[in-house]
Every structure is written in C-alpha cells, then in structure tokens.
Design a protein around this motif. Sequence first.
Motif, PDB file in Angstrom:
ATOM      1  N   VAL A  54      41.542  62.934  47.259  1.00 39.46           N
ATOM      2  CA  VAL A  54      42.568  62.176  46.536  1.00 39.46           C
ATOM      3  C   VAL A  54      43.056  61.016  47.405  1.00 39.46           C
ATOM      4  O   VAL A  54      43.168  59.870  46.944  1.00 39.46           O
ATOM      5  N   ALA A  55      43.314  61.291  48.699  1.00 41.19           N
ATOM      6  CA  ALA A  55      43.762  60.238  49.627  1.00 41.19           C
ATOM      7  C   ALA A  55      42.664  59.180  49.779  1.00 41.19           C
ATOM      8  O   ALA A  55      42.956  57.977  49.857  1.00 41.19           O
ATOM      9  N   PHE A  56      41.401  59.622  49.797  1.00 39.31           N
ATOM     10  CA  PHE A  56      40.285  58.681  49.905  1.00 39.31           C
ATOM     11  C   PHE A  56      40.298  57.719  48.719  1.00 39.31           C
ATOM     12  O   PHE A  56      40.202  56.490  48.886  1.00 39.31           O
ATOM     13  N   ALA A  57      40.448  58.272  47.517  1.00 39.60           N
ATOM     14  CA  ALA A  57      40.429  57.442  46.303  1.00 39.60           C
ATOM     15  C   ALA A  57      41.617  56.472  46.290  1.00 39.60           C
ATOM     16  O   ALA A  57      41.451  55.280  46.014  1.00 39.60           O
ATOM     17  N   ILE A  58      42.819  56.992  46.619  1.00 42.18           N
ATOM     18  CA  ILE A  58      44.007  56.125  46.597  1.00 42.18           C
ATOM     19  C   ILE A  58      43.884  55.032  47.672  1.00 42.18           C
ATOM     20  O   ILE A  58      44.179  53.861  47.428  1.00 42.18           O
ATOM     21  N   SER A  59      43.429  55.400  48.870  1.00 42.10           N
ATOM     22  CA  SER A  59      43.269  54.417  49.959  1.00 42.10           C
ATOM     23  C   SER A  59      42.269  53.332  49.577  1.00 42.10           C
ATOM     24  O   SER A  59      42.460  52.160  49.901  1.00 42.10           O
ATOM     25  N   ASN A  60      41.189  53.752  48.889  1.00 41.03           N
ATOM     26  CA  ASN A  60      40.161  52.789  48.517  1.00 41.03           C
ATOM     27  C   ASN A  60      40.711  51.755  47.531  1.00 41.03           C
ATOM     28  O   ASN A  60      40.434  50.556  47.655  1.00 41.03           O
ATOM     29  N   VAL A  61      41.530  52.222  46.588  1.00 35.73           N
ATOM     30  CA  VAL A  61      42.139  51.306  45.625  1.00 35.73           C
ATOM     31  C   VAL A  61      43.214  50.462  46.324  1.00 35.73           C
ATOM     32  O   VAL A  61      43.331  49.258  46.072  1.00 35.73           O
ATOM     33  N   PHE A  62      43.958  51.065  47.236  1.00 42.92           N
ATOM     34  CA  PHE A  62      44.999  50.340  47.972  1.00 42.92           C
ATOM     35  C   PHE A  62      44.379  49.201  48.794  1.00 42.92           C
ATOM     36  O   PHE A  62      44.863  48.063  48.799  1.00 42.92           O
ATOM     37  N   GLU A  63      43.285  49.529  49.487  1.00 40.15           N
ATOM     38  CA  GLU A  63      42.566  48.531  50.303  1.00 40.15           C
ATOM     39  C   GLU A  63      42.105  47.366  49.425  1.00 40.15           C
ATOM     40  O   GLU A  63      42.220  46.193  49.799  1.00 40.15           O
ATOM     41  N   TRP A  64      41.616  47.676  48.234  1.00 34.43           N
ATOM     42  CA  TRP A  64      41.162  46.671  47.265  1.00 34.43           C
ATOM     43  C   TRP A  64      42.353  45.854  46.764  1.00 34.43           C
ATOM     44  O   TRP A  64      42.315  44.623  46.737  1.00 34.43           O
ATOM     45  N   TRP A  65      43.431  46.561  46.397  1.00 35.97           N
ATOM     46  CA  TRP A  65      44.607  45.924  45.800  1.00 35.97           C
ATOM     47  C   TRP A  65      45.283  44.961  46.792  1.00 35.97           C
ATOM     48  O   TRP A  65      45.576  43.812  46.461  1.00 35.97           O
ATOM     49  N   ILE A  66      45.523  45.442  48.012  1.00 38.16           N
ATOM     50  CA  ILE A  66      46.254  44.607  48.982  1.00 38.16           C
ATOM     51  C   ILE A  66      45.420  43.370  49.370  1.00 38.16           C
ATOM     52  O   ILE A  66      45.952  42.279  49.569  1.00 38.16           O
ATOM     53  N   HIS A  67      44.106  43.531  49.392  1.00 35.85           N
ATOM     54  CA  HIS A  67      43.220  42.413  49.724  1.00 35.85           C
ATOM     55  C   HIS A  67      43.241  41.375  48.587  1.00 35.85           C
ATOM     56  O   HIS A  67      43.377  40.177  48.818  1.00 35.85           O
ATOM     57  N   LYS A  68      43.152  41.874  47.352  1.00 34.81           N
ATOM     58  CA  LYS A  68      43.093  40.969  46.199  1.00 34.81           C
ATOM     59  C   LYS A  68      44.457  40.327  45.902  1.00 34.81           C
ATOM     60  O   LYS A  68      44.537  39.122  45.644  1.00 34.81           O
ATOM     61  N   TYR A  69      45.511  41.121  45.966  1.00 33.05           N
ATOM     62  CA  TYR A  69      46.807  40.646  45.477  1.00 33.05           C
ATOM     63  C   TYR A  69      47.814  40.247  46.552  1.00 33.05           C
ATOM     64  O   TYR A  69      48.839  39.664  46.239  1.00 33.05           O
ATOM     65  N   VAL A  70      47.576  40.581  47.808  1.00 36.40           N
ATOM     66  CA  VAL A  70      48.511  40.186  48.869  1.00 36.40           C
ATOM     67  C   VAL A  70      47.825  39.276  49.900  1.00 36.40           C
ATOM     68  O   VAL A  70      48.336  38.211  50.240  1.00 36.40           O
ATOM     69  N   MET A  71      46.629  39.678  50.343  1.00 33.04           N
ATOM     70  CA  MET A  71      45.961  38.898  51.387  1.00 33.04           C
ATOM     71  C   MET A  71      45.427  37.560  50.850  1.00 33.04           C
ATOM     72  O   MET A  71      45.251  36.612  51.614  1.00 33.04           O
ATOM     73  N   HIS A  72      45.158  37.495  49.544  1.00 35.61           N
ATOM     74  CA  HIS A  72      44.642  36.249  48.967  1.00 35.61           C
ATOM     75  C   HIS A  72      45.622  35.539  48.047  1.00 35.61           C
ATOM     76  O   HIS A  72      45.248  34.590  47.345  1.00 35.61           O
ATOM     77  N   ARG A  73      46.878  36.037  48.009  1.00 37.91           N
ATOM     78  CA  ARG A  73      47.872  35.362  47.165  1.00 37.91           C
ATOM     79  C   ARG A  73      49.175  35.228  47.921  1.00 37.91           C
ATOM     80  O   ARG A  73      49.617  36.182  48.563  1.00 37.91           O
ATOM     81  N   PRO A  74      49.790  34.035  47.856  1.00 37.94           N
ATOM     82  CA  PRO A  74      51.064  33.874  48.560  1.00 37.94           C
ATOM     83  C   PRO A  74      52.180  34.641  47.848  1.00 37.94           C
ATOM     84  O   PRO A  74      52.638  34.221  46.797  1.00 37.94           O
ATOM     85  N   VAL A  75      52.552  35.787  48.411  1.00 35.41           N
ATOM     86  CA  VAL A  75      53.615  36.612  47.838  1.00 35.41           C
ATOM     87  C   VAL A  75      54.847  36.460  48.723  1.00 35.41           C
ATOM     88  O   VAL A  75      54.752  36.614  49.944  1.00 35.41           O
TER      89      VAL A  75
END
Length: 239
Positions: free
Chosen positions: A62-83
Amino acid sequence: MATARMTQRQQLFRTDFRAKVAKAYNGWLHVTLIAAIGLAAIWYCARQVTHPAWYEWLVVPVAFAISNVFEWWIHKYVMHRPVRGLMGIYRRHTLAHHQFFTDVEPTFDTARDFRIVFFPPYALVAFIVLSIPPAAILNAVGFGNAGWLLLVTNVALYLNYELFHFCCHVKDDSLVRRIPLVNSIRRHHIAHHDPVIMMTRNFNLTYPVADWFFDTSDLKCGLVSHVFNGYSDRHVRLK
Ligand SMILES: [Zn+2]
Ligand SMILES: [Zn+2]
C-alpha cells in the motif's frame, strides 16, 4: 548524449551554476549524509518491528502504491508548476535541474555536480516527519508494527528514488544499461528531460507505474513492458 551537441544555453547555464556552488561543497559528503540519515532511520524503525501479523505486512504494497503516485504527483504538479509557497522546489527543478540536464546531454561531469542531482538532506528529514502522522495513527489503532513498517518502506523508497535518479544521470552507463528496472527508468527519465515533453510525460523516478496508470508515459504499452522496457524505443509514441 554527446557533449558536442549541447546547446550554448545549456553550456552557459552549467558554467554559471557551477560557479555558484559553494567552494566547501563536497558531493560525496552530500551523498553520505543522505545515506546515513536514511539507513539510520531504516535501522531504527526496523528494530521496533516485533512479530507483525501477516496482515500488517500489507502496509508495504500500500505504501509502495501511494509513494509511487506521490512521486508522480509532486513531480507533475509541484516541481513543474509554480505553486505559491513551494516556489523553491519549482526553481530548483524546472529552472535549474532541467536546464543543467537535457535529453541531449543528461549526464554530470564531476561529484560537484551532485549538487544538482540529489535533494538537500533536509528534504529527507521533512519526508520522514511527514511519514510520522500516518504511522502514529496506525499505532494508535493497534497496528504498531504496521506503523514502523510504513516508516521503513517510505524511507527505503526515498533512498531508492535518489539512487535511481543518480543512475539516470551518470556518464558511464556500461553497468546501468544492463540492470533491469534501472535501465528502464534511465531511458524514461532522460526522455523526460526533453523540453518538449517535460511538462506532460514521464514523471516517475523509481518505477513508471503511475505514468502507465495515468497515461502520462511516452510509451504506449502495458505495465510489465513499461517496467522492463530497458532502453528499447519500440513502444515510444510520437511526440
Ligand atoms: Zn533528472
Ligand atoms: Zn522534471
């Protein structure tokens, strides 16, 4: 991957960035600090696990799945967007990491360039702190072992991220290109460094599971083909 093809813009950015890295900076010390904090946390938390019930191990996938989505989400929505409030992360990633490394020249030259590859050690500390509340909740509802296993899994995946990202940017890939999973993420991430697709594709840095699931991969194929793709460009879709 030839240096000769590096654009003048990338060359200038590299020269400027390197001049700004503190003289006292030591790349290997940076890596050692991250590894020491991470491994010490894993060692400490693992020692707290005593006779977990079989179902408490379920926290690991479960932690693996959540971490994988978190890694994807933060890269797409925070690391590549000025928040607002998180601009430091955007600047460090989109305006620095992606200028230093492109799909044309994605490799570092010396250990001083580790400064642009690894996160600062406090990011790992922040990640551990963020992992404590869900672990404490598990503990409070009677699943203490699951709480400690959650911390172990999260920290291990963080180190996994740093190691794989390092493998994406090493110059000599004679070893990396032969290691399953690592070779897949290297191709996946170097493709992401192409400015044309960096905002839209290939956001995973460990295993391209979320990219496959949310259809943000530059490959058009199934999950197993994604994870074990290696350097193959057979399934690469047109930009
Ligand atoms: Zn990168
Ligand atoms: Zn990126």
